[in-house]
Design a protein around this motif. Structure first.
Motif, PDB file in Angstrom:
ATOM      1  N   ASP A  17     -23.803  24.137  -9.895  1.00 22.58           N
ATOM      2  CA  ASP A  17     -22.835  24.962  -9.155  1.00 22.58           C
ATOM      3  C   ASP A  17     -22.068  23.772  -8.215  1.00 22.58           C
ATOM      4  O   ASP A  17     -21.604  24.260  -7.113  1.00 22.58           O
ATOM      5  N   GLN A  18     -21.985  22.595  -8.501  1.00 21.71           N
ATOM      6  CA  GLN A  18     -21.659  21.497  -7.684  1.00 21.71           C
ATOM      7  C   GLN A  18     -20.236  21.549  -7.754  1.00 21.71           C
ATOM      8  O   GLN A  18     -19.535  20.696  -8.582  1.00 21.71           O
ATOM      9  N   HIS A  19     -19.326  22.442  -6.991  1.00 24.27           N
ATOM     10  CA  HIS A  19     -18.079  22.122  -6.867  1.00 24.27           C
ATOM     11  C   HIS A  19     -17.883  22.025  -5.090  1.00 24.27           C
ATOM     12  O   HIS A  19     -18.003  22.911  -4.456  1.00 24.27           O
ATOM     13  N   PHE A  20     -17.434  20.698  -4.753  1.00 25.07           N
ATOM     14  CA  PHE A  20     -17.469  20.328  -3.548  1.00 25.07           C
ATOM     15  C   PHE A  20     -16.116  20.915  -2.872  1.00 25.07           C
ATOM     16  O   PHE A  20     -15.103  20.518  -3.331  1.00 25.07           O
ATOM     17  N   LEU A  21     -16.188  21.389  -1.698  1.00 28.32           N
ATOM     18  CA  LEU A  21     -15.018  21.861  -0.935  1.00 28.32           C
ATOM     19  C   LEU A  21     -14.285  20.780  -0.341  1.00 28.32           C
ATOM     20  O   LEU A  21     -15.095  20.007   0.412  1.00 28.32           O
ATOM     21  N   VAL A  22     -13.020  20.406  -0.808  1.00 32.72           N
ATOM     22  CA  VAL A  22     -12.434  19.262  -0.127  1.00 32.72           C
ATOM     23  C   VAL A  22     -11.319  19.433   0.723  1.00 32.72           C
ATOM     24  O   VAL A  22     -10.621  18.633   1.158  1.00 32.72           O
ATOM     25  N   ILE A  45     -27.116  26.197   2.989  1.00 31.21           N
ATOM     26  CA  ILE A  45     -27.731  26.317   1.558  1.00 31.21           C
ATOM     27  C   ILE A  45     -26.919  25.495   0.912  1.00 31.21           C
ATOM     28  O   ILE A  45     -25.816  25.699   0.565  1.00 31.21           O
ATOM     29  N   GLY A  46     -27.369  24.393   0.329  1.00 32.29           N
ATOM     30  CA  GLY A  46     -26.665  23.470  -0.531  1.00 32.29           C
ATOM     31  C   GLY A  46     -25.866  22.658   0.248  1.00 32.29           C
ATOM     32  O   GLY A  46     -24.563  22.839   0.114  1.00 32.29           O
ATOM     33  N   GLY A  47     -26.252  21.625   0.708  1.00 36.60           N
ATOM     34  CA  GLY A  47     -25.477  20.745   1.567  1.00 36.60           C
ATOM     35  C   GLY A  47     -24.314  19.974   0.762  1.00 36.60           C
ATOM     36  O   GLY A  47     -23.470  19.503   1.417  1.00 36.60           O
ATOM     37  N   ILE A  66     -30.802  22.763   3.173  1.00 31.38           N
ATOM     38  CA  ILE A  66     -31.684  22.984   1.752  1.00 31.38           C
ATOM     39  C   ILE A  66     -30.746  22.544   0.711  1.00 31.38           C
ATOM     40  O   ILE A  66     -29.628  23.041   0.275  1.00 31.38           O
ATOM     41  N   GLU A  67     -31.255  21.372   0.108  1.00 34.00           N
ATOM     42  CA  GLU A  67     -30.400  21.015  -0.975  1.00 34.00           C
ATOM     43  C   GLU A  67     -31.387  20.704  -2.129  1.00 34.00           C
ATOM     44  O   GLU A  67     -32.195  20.299  -1.836  1.00 34.00           O
ATOM     45  N   ARG A  68     -30.943  21.166  -3.189  1.00 35.20           N
ATOM     46  CA  ARG A  68     -31.836  21.150  -4.382  1.00 35.20           C
ATOM     47  C   ARG A  68     -31.836  20.014  -5.355  1.00 35.20           C
ATOM     48  O   ARG A  68     -32.663  19.491  -5.685  1.00 35.20           O
ATOM     49  N   GLY A  91     -35.138  20.886  -2.103  1.00 36.06           N
ATOM     50  CA  GLY A  91     -35.858  22.156  -2.687  1.00 36.06           C
ATOM     51  C   GLY A  91     -34.819  23.230  -3.073  1.00 36.06           C
ATOM     52  O   GLY A  91     -33.597  23.067  -2.751  1.00 36.06           O
ATOM     53  N   ASP A  92     -35.550  23.966  -3.814  1.00 34.42           N
ATOM     54  CA  ASP A  92     -34.943  25.275  -4.283  1.00 34.42           C
ATOM     55  C   ASP A  92     -34.556  26.300  -3.347  1.00 34.42           C
ATOM     56  O   ASP A  92     -35.661  26.795  -2.867  1.00 34.42           O
ATOM     57  N   ALA A  93     -33.595  26.828  -2.925  1.00 33.36           N
ATOM     58  CA  ALA A  93     -33.364  27.804  -1.709  1.00 33.36           C
ATOM     59  C   ALA A  93     -34.085  28.983  -1.889  1.00 33.36           C
ATOM     60  O   ALA A  93     -34.126  29.822  -1.094  1.00 33.36           O
ATOM     61  N   MET A  94     -34.151  29.420  -3.271  1.00 33.27           N
ATOM     62  CA  MET A  94     -35.051  30.623  -3.661  1.00 33.27           C
ATOM     63  C   MET A  94     -36.409  30.579  -3.653  1.00 33.27           C
ATOM     64  O   MET A  94     -37.049  31.449  -3.824  1.00 33.27           O
ATOM     65  N   ALA A 106     -22.669  28.520   4.707  1.00 32.60           N
ATOM     66  CA  ALA A 106     -22.590  27.837   3.353  1.00 32.60           C
ATOM     67  C   ALA A 106     -21.720  27.952   2.349  1.00 32.60           C
ATOM     68  O   ALA A 106     -21.157  29.388   2.306  1.00 32.60           O
ATOM     69  N   ASN A 107     -21.455  26.980   1.550  1.00 31.60           N
ATOM     70  CA  ASN A 107     -20.554  27.314   0.541  1.00 31.60           C
ATOM     71  C   ASN A 107     -21.610  27.738  -0.907  1.00 31.60           C
ATOM     72  O   ASN A 107     -22.087  26.388  -1.198  1.00 31.60           O
ATOM     73  N   LEU A 108     -22.043  28.677  -1.098  1.00 33.52           N
ATOM     74  CA  LEU A 108     -23.347  28.962  -1.923  1.00 33.52           C
ATOM     75  C   LEU A 108     -23.069  28.599  -3.206  1.00 33.52           C
ATOM     76  O   LEU A 108     -21.955  28.447  -3.900  1.00 33.52           O
TER      77      LEU A 108
HETATM   78  N1  SAM Z   1     -21.896  22.228   0.880  1.00 33.63           N
HETATM   79  C1  SAM Z   1     -21.115  21.485  -0.007  1.00 33.63           C
HETATM   80  C2  SAM Z   1     -19.539  21.715  -0.069  1.00 33.63           C
HETATM   81  O1  SAM Z   1     -19.051  22.777   0.479  1.00 33.63           O
HETATM   82  O2  SAM Z   1     -18.770  21.034  -0.850  1.00 33.63           O
HETATM   83  C3  SAM Z   1     -21.417  21.957  -1.438  1.00 33.63           C
HETATM   84  C4  SAM Z   1     -21.360  23.323  -2.116  1.00 33.63           C
HETATM   85  S1  SAM Z   1     -21.683  23.461  -3.810  1.00 33.63           S
HETATM   86  C5  SAM Z   1     -20.534  24.932  -4.054  1.00 33.63           C
HETATM   87  C6  SAM Z   1     -23.428  24.014  -3.924  1.00 33.63           C
HETATM   88  C7  SAM Z   1     -24.427  23.004  -3.522  1.00 33.63           C
HETATM   89  O3  SAM Z   1     -25.698  23.830  -3.679  1.00 33.63           O
HETATM   90  C8  SAM Z   1     -24.657  21.743  -4.439  1.00 33.63           C
HETATM   91  O4  SAM Z   1     -24.745  20.614  -3.660  1.00 33.63           O
HETATM   92  C9  SAM Z   1     -25.920  21.937  -5.111  1.00 33.63           C
HETATM   93  O5  SAM Z   1     -26.541  21.005  -5.496  1.00 33.63           O
HETATM   94  C10 SAM Z   1     -26.531  22.712  -4.493  1.00 33.63           C
HETATM   95  N2  SAM Z   1     -27.469  23.898  -5.122  1.00 33.63           N
HETATM   96  C11 SAM Z   1     -27.519  24.274  -6.186  1.00 33.63           C
HETATM   97  N3  SAM Z   1     -28.582  25.573  -6.573  1.00 33.63           N
HETATM   98  C12 SAM Z   1     -29.347  25.247  -5.370  1.00 33.63           C
HETATM   99  C13 SAM Z   1     -30.395  25.839  -4.942  1.00 33.63           C
HETATM  100  N4  SAM Z   1     -31.016  26.785  -5.864  1.00 33.63           N
HETATM  101  N5  SAM Z   1     -31.102  25.656  -3.637  1.00 33.63           N
HETATM  102  C14 SAM Z   1     -30.517  24.750  -2.841  1.00 33.63           C
HETATM  103  N6  SAM Z   1     -29.253  23.919  -3.180  1.00 33.63           N
HETATM  104  C15 SAM Z   1     -28.762  24.514  -4.289  1.00 33.63           C
END
Ligand code: SAM
Length: 267
Positions: A17-22, A45-47, A66-68, A91-94, A106-108
């Motif tokens: 789900d890596q779509h970075f908010l730019v 969640i997901g830095g 928390i970043e996986r 780690g996994d946020a779940m 968070a941008n989840l």
């Molecule tokens: N915060 C950044 C932004 O706004 O551009 C990144 C958001 S991106 C939509 C989601 C982020 O969540 C990615 O960096 C991804 O690696 C991380 N991610 C995906 N699944 C995850 C999980 N289960 N636990 C923690 N991080 C997770």
């Protein structure tokens, strides 16, 4: 700025789900909406590459990310190695134990939208500013009478007041996702109606929307296991509810139904 960071670290995204908010104004508006104070402890969640994180560390007392993806954890550690108010958890946020925090911004990762939202709501916090896929966000905030009002709406609104703040175009992200997104404000509060047995309430809601074309009488009797198959229980539930479909009932109506079933089973 964001593009140069992606280039510097050789990050492409598109995985996990890596779509970075730019879009900088949107990043600013998310931070604004969180109304950050010096004593806030914020969970992200997901830095990712830290584009939202850098705004959070500048405004709040402490940030826990928390970043996986270990590659992104390395980027975050490098970018914020001189910042003292950040903790980065790989780690996994779940799965990781959630720390104490009062706000979550968070941008989840959209693939865990539902489980992570309920994990956070069960953990407790004061305010959340969370990005979801647009359709998911609409379902969270919807009210009766709409085709998209459903189990997610009732379950979310049981725990919190929710408000869709803005719709976001795919072009605000890199790589651009296929879907539109939306920012939602989540303010947890105690339930606004009495529920005698939460498990039963959630099962009634699940059964009702599991057969959303059916009237409630059928939904309650034809689910597995049936929630109310004895005539003496059905008789206690107002006919007005039994003759309606789930999408016509308010969250408190499901509470009334589940409380009646709970009392009837107890006696
Ligand atoms: N915060 C950044 C932004 O706004 O551009 C990144 C958001 S991106 C939509 C989601 C982020 O969540 C990615 O960096 C991804 O690696 C991380 N991610 C995906 N699944 C995850 C999980 N289960 N636990 C923690 N991080 C997770």
């Amino acid at each position: 700025m964001v593009y140069s960071i992606l280039k510097k670290y050789g990050i492409r995204g598109g995985f996990l789900d890596q779509h970075f908010l730019v879009n900088e104004p949107i990043l600013d508006s998310i931070t604004e909406a969180a109304d950050l104070q010096d004593d806030d402890v914020v969970l992200e969640i997901g830095g990712g590459i830290g584009n939202l994180t850098e705004r959070l560390v500048a405004r709040a007392g402490r940030i826990i990310v928390i970043e996986r993806d270990p590659r992104l954890v390395a980027v975050l550690q490098d970018r914020f190695h001189e910042v003292s108010n950040i903790d980065i958890i790989e780690g996994d946020a779940m799965k990781v134990e959630l720390p104490a925090f009062n706000k979550v911004v968070a941008n989840l990762p959209y693939s865990i939208s539902s489980p992570i939202t309920f994990r956070l709501l069960n953990h407790g916090f004061e305010k959340g500013i969370l990005m979801y896929q647009y359709e998911f966000a609409r379902r969270m905030v919807e009210v009766p009478g709409s085709k998209i009002y459903g189990r997610l709406s009732v379950d979310t609104q049981y725990f919190a007041d929710v408000r869709l703040l803005r719709k976001i175009s795919p072009s605000a992200f890199t790589p651009a996702p296929k879907v539109w997104s939306a920012v939602v404000e989540v303010i947890p509060r105690p339930p606004v109606f009495e529920v005698k047995d939460e498990q039963l309430f959630f099962r009634v809601v699940e059964a009702a929307f599991g057969q959303r074309r059916k009237k409630m009488k059928n939904a309650l009797t034809k689910c597995n296991p049936p929630l109310a198959n004895q005539e003496d229980i059905l008789r206690l539930i107002p006919e007005d509810f039994l003759g309606k479909r789930a999408e016509q009932l308010f969250p408190e109506d499901f509470a009334t139904i589940s409380n009646i079933i709970y009392e009837a089973r107890d006696n």
